[in-house]
Design a protein around this motif. Structure first.
Motif, PDB file in Angstrom:
ATOM      1  N   ASP A  22      39.284 -16.976  40.034  1.00 40.01           N
ATOM      2  CA  ASP A  22      38.338 -17.940  40.606  1.00 40.01           C
ATOM      3  C   ASP A  22      36.959 -17.826  39.956  1.00 40.01           C
ATOM      4  O   ASP A  22      36.304 -18.840  39.702  1.00 40.01           O
ATOM      5  CB  ASP A  22      38.234 -17.760  42.114  1.00 40.01           C
ATOM      6  CG  ASP A  22      39.473 -18.258  42.847  1.00 40.01           C
ATOM      7  OD1 ASP A  22      40.248 -19.046  42.268  1.00 40.01           O
ATOM      8  OD2 ASP A  22      39.660 -17.858  44.014  1.00 40.01           O
ATOM      9  N   VAL A  26      34.780 -20.765  37.843  1.00 33.43           N
ATOM     10  CA  VAL A  26      33.376 -21.150  38.046  1.00 33.43           C
ATOM     11  C   VAL A  26      32.579 -20.981  36.751  1.00 33.43           C
ATOM     12  O   VAL A  26      31.805 -21.869  36.369  1.00 33.43           O
ATOM     13  CB  VAL A  26      32.736 -20.346  39.199  1.00 33.43           C
ATOM     14  CG1 VAL A  26      31.237 -20.584  39.264  1.00 33.43           C
ATOM     15  CG2 VAL A  26      33.390 -20.714  40.523  1.00 33.43           C
ATOM     16  N   PHE A  53      27.517 -21.731  42.800  1.00 36.91           N
ATOM     17  CA  PHE A  53      28.953 -21.854  43.009  1.00 36.91           C
ATOM     18  C   PHE A  53      29.600 -20.482  43.185  1.00 36.91           C
ATOM     19  O   PHE A  53      30.561 -20.338  43.946  1.00 36.91           O
ATOM     20  CB  PHE A  53      29.586 -22.635  41.851  1.00 36.91           C
ATOM     21  CG  PHE A  53      29.018 -24.011  41.734  1.00 36.91           C
ATOM     22  CD1 PHE A  53      29.403 -25.013  42.614  1.00 36.91           C
ATOM     23  CD2 PHE A  53      28.062 -24.313  40.777  1.00 36.91           C
ATOM     24  CE1 PHE A  53      28.859 -26.281  42.545  1.00 36.91           C
ATOM     25  CE2 PHE A  53      27.515 -25.580  40.689  1.00 36.91           C
ATOM     26  CZ  PHE A  53      27.911 -26.570  41.571  1.00 36.91           C
ATOM     27  N   GLY A  56      28.985 -19.641  46.736  1.00 38.02           N
ATOM     28  CA  GLY A  56      29.943 -20.373  47.562  1.00 38.02           C
ATOM     29  C   GLY A  56      31.332 -19.761  47.496  1.00 38.02           C
ATOM     30  O   GLY A  56      32.040 -19.667  48.501  1.00 38.02           O
ATOM     31  N   LEU A  57      31.717 -19.327  46.304  1.00 35.31           N
ATOM     32  CA  LEU A  57      33.016 -18.688  46.115  1.00 35.31           C
ATOM     33  C   LEU A  57      33.116 -17.413  46.947  1.00 35.31           C
ATOM     34  O   LEU A  57      34.117 -17.176  47.630  1.00 35.31           O
ATOM     35  CB  LEU A  57      33.226 -18.382  44.633  1.00 35.31           C
ATOM     36  CG  LEU A  57      34.512 -17.655  44.260  1.00 35.31           C
ATOM     37  CD1 LEU A  57      35.716 -18.536  44.515  1.00 35.31           C
ATOM     38  CD2 LEU A  57      34.456 -17.235  42.804  1.00 35.31           C
ATOM     39  N   VAL A  80      38.959 -22.241  49.094  1.00 35.32           N
ATOM     40  CA  VAL A  80      38.140 -21.758  47.975  1.00 35.32           C
ATOM     41  C   VAL A  80      37.437 -22.943  47.312  1.00 35.32           C
ATOM     42  O   VAL A  80      36.236 -22.905  47.036  1.00 35.32           O
ATOM     43  CB  VAL A  80      39.002 -20.980  46.948  1.00 35.32           C
ATOM     44  CG1 VAL A  80      38.262 -20.795  45.642  1.00 35.32           C
ATOM     45  CG2 VAL A  80      39.415 -19.638  47.510  1.00 35.32           C
ATOM     46  N   THR A  84      33.444 -23.317  47.742  1.00 36.93           N
ATOM     47  CA  THR A  84      32.680 -23.167  46.509  1.00 36.93           C
ATOM     48  C   THR A  84      31.859 -24.419  46.233  1.00 36.93           C
ATOM     49  O   THR A  84      30.666 -24.350  45.918  1.00 36.93           O
ATOM     50  CB  THR A  84      33.624 -22.887  45.323  1.00 36.93           C
ATOM     51  OG1 THR A  84      34.351 -21.688  45.593  1.00 36.93           O
ATOM     52  CG2 THR A  84      32.858 -22.749  44.023  1.00 36.93           C
ATOM     53  N   TYR A  85      32.498 -25.573  46.372  1.00 38.54           N
ATOM     54  CA  TYR A  85      31.837 -26.840  46.075  1.00 38.54           C
ATOM     55  C   TYR A  85      30.709 -27.137  47.067  1.00 38.54           C
ATOM     56  O   TYR A  85      29.570 -27.387  46.663  1.00 38.54           O
ATOM     57  CB  TYR A  85      32.871 -27.970  46.081  1.00 38.54           C
ATOM     58  CG  TYR A  85      32.257 -29.329  45.901  1.00 38.54           C
ATOM     59  CD1 TYR A  85      31.839 -29.758  44.650  1.00 38.54           C
ATOM     60  CD2 TYR A  85      32.087 -30.186  46.980  1.00 38.54           C
ATOM     61  CE1 TYR A  85      31.262 -31.010  44.476  1.00 38.54           C
ATOM     62  CE2 TYR A  85      31.513 -31.431  46.813  1.00 38.54           C
ATOM     63  CZ  TYR A  85      31.101 -31.839  45.555  1.00 38.54           C
ATOM     64  OH  TYR A  85      30.531 -33.070  45.390  1.00 38.54           O
ATOM     65  N   GLY A  88      27.947 -24.437  47.005  1.00 38.80           N
ATOM     66  CA  GLY A  88      27.284 -24.552  45.704  1.00 38.80           C
ATOM     67  C   GLY A  88      26.340 -25.736  45.643  1.00 38.80           C
ATOM     68  O   GLY A  88      25.204 -25.631  45.155  1.00 38.80           O
TER      69      GLY A  88
END
Length: 132
Positions: A22, A26, A53, A56-57, A80, A84-85, A88
């Motif tokens: 992951d 990114v 990001f 966020g992850l 995830v 993340t999005y 982020g």
């Protein structure tokens, strides 16, 4: 292939590798975007683009479904991707970074395809290995 690893060790190894995968997604997303726009210092630029990001992850990875079954497309991969999005983009907006609509669309699409895609490929490989 036979291993003597305990289920907990195997789970921890799988989670660690999934998290690394992951993070690579990114960093590749940020690096590709920086390269596409031909922007300055490659290493610093990628890290400056990636940090919201990556935050966020890490928040998404705090969710139990991701840690329990990190290779699952649903619900882990989707969590995830969305975590993340969304986080982020919130952090980008809060720090004054760009949130142009085309970027929002491209980021959602690329991150979704990458996070879900590598998990789908991993599932297919595991399935093929188990059948062999």
């Amino acid at each position: 292939m036979t291993t003597n690893a305990s289920p907990a060790t195997t789970r921890a190894r799988t989670s660690a590798l999934a998290l690394v995968g992951d993070v690579v997604v990114v960093l590749a997303f940020a690096g590709t975007g920086r390269e596409f726009h031909s922007e300055g210092n490659p290493i610093l630029g990628v890290l400056l683009t990636a940090w919201p990001f990556l935050e966020g992850l890490l928040v998404a990875w705090a969710l139990p479904p991701i840690r329990r079954r990190p290779l699952r497309v649903w619900p882990g991969g989707v969590a995830v991707w969305l975590g993340t999005y969304v986080i982020g983009m919130i952090l980008r907006g809060a720090t004054g970074a760009g949130l142009a609509v085309p970027f929002l669309i491209v980021a959602a699409t690329v991150l979704g395809v990458a996070f879900l895609g590598w998990r789908a490929v991993a599932w297919l490989i595991r399935r093929a290995v188990r059948r062999a």
